[in-house]
Design a protein around this motif. Structure first.
Motif, short mmCIF file in Angstrom:
data_model
loop_
_atom_site.label_atom_id
_atom_site.label_comp_id
_atom_site.label_asym_id
_atom_site.label_seq_id
_atom_site.Cartn_x
_atom_site.Cartn_y
_atom_site.Cartn_z
N THR A 1 0.84 -1.20 0.00
CA THR A 1 0.00 0.00 0.00
C THR A 1 0.87 1.25 0.00
O THR A 1 1.66 1.44 0.92
N PRO A 2 0.77 2.10 -1.00
CA PRO A 2 1.60 3.31 -1.03
C PRO A 2 1.30 4.23 0.15
O PRO A 2 0.19 4.25 0.67
N ILE A 3 2.29 4.98 0.55
CA ILE A 3 2.13 6.01 1.57
C ILE A 3 1.37 7.17 0.94
O ILE A 3 1.80 7.73 -0.07
N ARG A 4 0.25 7.52 1.52
CA ARG A 4 -0.61 8.57 0.98
C ARG A 4 -0.16 9.91 1.55
O ARG A 4 -0.12 10.11 2.77
N VAL A 5 0.18 10.84 0.65
CA VAL A 5 0.79 12.11 1.06
C VAL A 5 -0.03 13.29 0.54
O VAL A 5 -0.47 13.30 -0.61
N VAL B 1 12.62 12.04 0.77
CA VAL B 1 11.95 10.74 0.59
C VAL B 1 12.14 9.87 1.82
O VAL B 1 11.18 9.25 2.32
N ARG B 2 13.35 9.82 2.36
CA ARG B 2 13.60 9.02 3.58
C ARG B 2 12.75 9.54 4.73
O ARG B 2 12.23 8.76 5.54
N ALA B 3 12.63 10.88 4.82
CA ALA B 3 11.85 11.47 5.91
C ALA B 3 10.38 11.08 5.81
O ALA B 3 9.73 10.76 6.81
N ILE B 4 9.82 11.13 4.60
CA ILE B 4 8.42 10.73 4.41
C ILE B 4 8.23 9.28 4.85
O ILE B 4 7.28 8.95 5.58
N ARG B 5 9.12 8.41 4.42
CA ARG B 5 9.00 6.99 4.79
C ARG B 5 9.16 6.80 6.30
O ARG B 5 8.45 6.00 6.91
N SER B 6 10.06 7.55 6.89
CA SER B 6 10.32 7.40 8.33
C SER B 6 9.14 7.85 9.16
O SER B 6 8.71 7.15 10.09
N VAL B 7 8.58 9.03 8.86
CA VAL B 7 7.46 9.50 9.66
C VAL B 7 6.23 8.62 9.44
O VAL B 7 5.44 8.39 10.36
N ALA B 8 6.06 8.10 8.22
CA ALA B 8 4.94 7.19 7.96
C ALA B 8 5.06 5.93 8.79
O ALA B 8 4.05 5.34 9.19
N ALA B 9 6.30 5.52 9.07
CA ALA B 9 6.55 4.32 9.88
C ALA B 9 6.48 4.59 11.38
O ALA B 9 6.67 3.69 12.19
N ARG C 1 5.47 16.60 -6.42
CA ARG C 1 4.81 15.63 -7.30
C ARG C 1 5.84 14.94 -8.19
O ARG C 1 5.80 13.73 -8.38
N ALA C 2 6.75 15.74 -8.75
CA ALA C 2 7.78 15.17 -9.63
C ALA C 2 8.71 14.24 -8.85
O ALA C 2 9.15 13.21 -9.37
N LEU C 3 8.98 14.62 -7.60
CA LEU C 3 9.91 13.82 -6.79
C LEU C 3 9.39 12.41 -6.55
O LEU C 3 10.15 11.44 -6.63
N VAL C 4 8.10 12.28 -6.26
CA VAL C 4 7.57 10.96 -5.90
C VAL C 4 6.91 10.24 -7.07
O VAL C 4 6.43 9.11 -6.92
N ALA C 5 6.89 10.87 -8.25
CA ALA C 5 6.18 10.29 -9.39
C ALA C 5 6.67 8.90 -9.74
O ALA C 5 5.89 8.03 -10.15
N SER C 6 7.98 8.66 -9.59
CA SER C 6 8.54 7.37 -9.99
C SER C 6 8.68 6.40 -8.82
O SER C 6 9.24 5.31 -8.98
N LEU C 7 8.17 6.78 -7.65
CA LEU C 7 8.32 5.93 -6.46
C LEU C 7 7.05 5.11 -6.26
O LEU C 7 5.97 5.67 -6.07
N PRO C 8 7.16 3.79 -6.28
CA PRO C 8 5.95 2.96 -6.16
C PRO C 8 5.34 2.97 -4.76
O PRO C 8 4.17 2.61 -4.60
N ILE D 1 5.07 5.67 -2.64
CA ILE D 1 4.55 6.96 -2.19
C ILE D 1 3.67 7.54 -3.28
O ILE D 1 4.03 7.52 -4.46
N GLU D 2 2.51 8.08 -2.89
CA GLU D 2 1.66 8.75 -3.87
C GLU D 2 1.10 10.04 -3.27
O GLU D 2 0.78 10.11 -2.09
N ILE D 3 1.02 11.07 -4.12
CA ILE D 3 0.42 12.34 -3.72
C ILE D 3 -1.09 12.23 -3.90
O ILE D 3 -1.56 11.99 -5.02
N VAL D 4 -1.85 12.40 -2.82
CA VAL D 4 -3.31 12.26 -2.91
C VAL D 4 -4.02 13.60 -2.72
O VAL D 4 -5.25 13.66 -2.78
N GLY D 5 -3.25 14.68 -2.54
CA GLY D 5 -3.87 15.98 -2.39
C GLY D 5 -2.82 17.05 -2.18
O GLY D 5 -1.66 16.75 -1.86
N GLU D 6 -3.21 18.28 -2.38
CA GLU D 6 -2.31 19.40 -2.13
C GLU D 6 -3.12 20.62 -1.73
O GLU D 6 -4.32 20.70 -1.98
N ALA D 7 -2.43 21.56 -1.06
CA ALA D 7 -3.11 22.76 -0.58
C ALA D 7 -2.11 23.90 -0.53
O ALA D 7 -0.90 23.68 -0.39
#
Length: 221
Positions: free
Chosen positions: A5-9, A117-125, A23-30, A32-38
Motif C-alpha cells: 500500500t503506497p504512503i498517501r501524502v 523521501v527518507r523522511a516521508i518513509r520514516s514518519v509514515a513508519a 509531485r515530480a519527486l515521488v512520481a517514480s516511487l511505487p 509513495i503517492e500524492i493524494v492531495g495538495e493545498a
C-alpha cells in the motif's frame, strides 16, 4: 498500511512550484503517492478530511492559517496523521512551535531529494526525523534545559508560550510581529495577551510592559 500500500501524502505549500516539485519527486516511487495538495492551512485541513493521508508535508509560513495552526487542528481531528514540516525557517521559535503542535519531522527547504523521501518513509513508519541543523538545535535546547519552565523564571503563573509573548511585548513588538516570530495567528496572539493581562492583573499593554521589564524581560535584541 502494508508494504503493497503506497504512503498517501498531502503536500501543503503556498508556492505552486514547490508542490509541483514534490509531485515530480515521488512520481517514480511505487511506495509513495500524492493524494492531495493545498496552498494554505485552511485548505490543508479540508484536504486532510477528504484524502485521509498518512503523511502531510507541511510548510509553516503561509497566508491565512499558518502551518503550525493547521498542524494542531489536523492532529486534533486525526491524531494518526503524521506531519512532516518542510520549510525555509530553522530558527528555534519555528522549530519548537511546530514540535509543540505535534509535528514529528522537520526539514529545511534545500534538503536533498533522497533526504525528503527518507523522511516521508520514516514518519509514515512512526519515527521522528529532523534535518541535521534542526537536530543540533533540539540537542542544544535540551542540553541547556527549558528555561521557560524553570522555577526561577519570572511570572510562574504564565505558561511558557505566554511568557514568550510577554517577552516580545516588553521588547516593543506589535501583535503582527509576535505572530510571525512565534508562527501563530493574530487571534492566538490576542488570546495569549488577554490571558496574560488577567493572570498579571494589569489593565493594559503599557502596564504589562512595565511589569515585564522590571522582571528582566524584553531586553534581548
Amino acid at each position: 498500511m502494508t508494504s503493497e500500500t503506497p504512503i498517501r501524502v498531502v503536500v501543503v505549500d503556498d508556492h505552486p512550484m514547490m508542490r509541483e516539485g514534490m509531485r515530480a519527486l515521488v512520481a517514480s516511487l511505487p511506495d509513495i503517492e500524492i493524494v492531495g495538495e493545498a496552498g494554505d492551512g485552511e485548505a490543508a485541513r479540508r484536504e486532510a478530511q477528504l484524502a485521509h493521508p498518512d503523511v502531510i508535508v507541511m510548510d509553516l509560513h503561509m497566508p491565512g492559517v499558518n502551518g503550525v495552526e493547521a498542524t494542531r487542528s489536523i492532529l486534533r481531528a486525526a491524531p494518526a496523521t503524521r506531519i512532516l514540516v518542510l520549510t525555509m525557517f530553522e530558527d528555534d521559535e519555528s522549530v519548537f512551535a511546530a514540535m509543540r503542535a505535534g509535528a514529528c519531522g522537520y526539514l529545511v527547504k534545500g534538503a536533498q531529494q533522497d533526504e525528503i523521501v527518507r523522511a516521508i518513509r520514516s514518519v509514515a513508519a512512526g519515527h521522528a526525523i529532523f534535518g541535521p541543523t534542526v537536530a543540533r538545535r533540539i540537542i542544544g535546547f535540551f542540553a541547556g534545559g527549558d528555561r521557560s519552565t524553570s522555577a526561577s523564571a519570572p511570572f510562574p503563573e504564565l505558561t511558557g508560550r505566554e511568557r514568550e509573548v510577554l517577552d516580545l511585548i516588553a521588547g516593543g513588538h506589535s501583535n503582527a510581529v509576535i505572530g510571525r516570530r512565534l508562527v501563530i495567528s493574530p487571534k492566538t496572539v490576542s488570546n495569549h495577551i488577554s490571558a496574560i493581562f488577567a493572570k498579571l492583573q494589569v489593565a493594559d499593554r503599557a502596564e504589562a510592559i512595565v511589569r515585564a521589564r522590571q522582571a528582566g524581560l524584553g531586553r534581548r535584541p
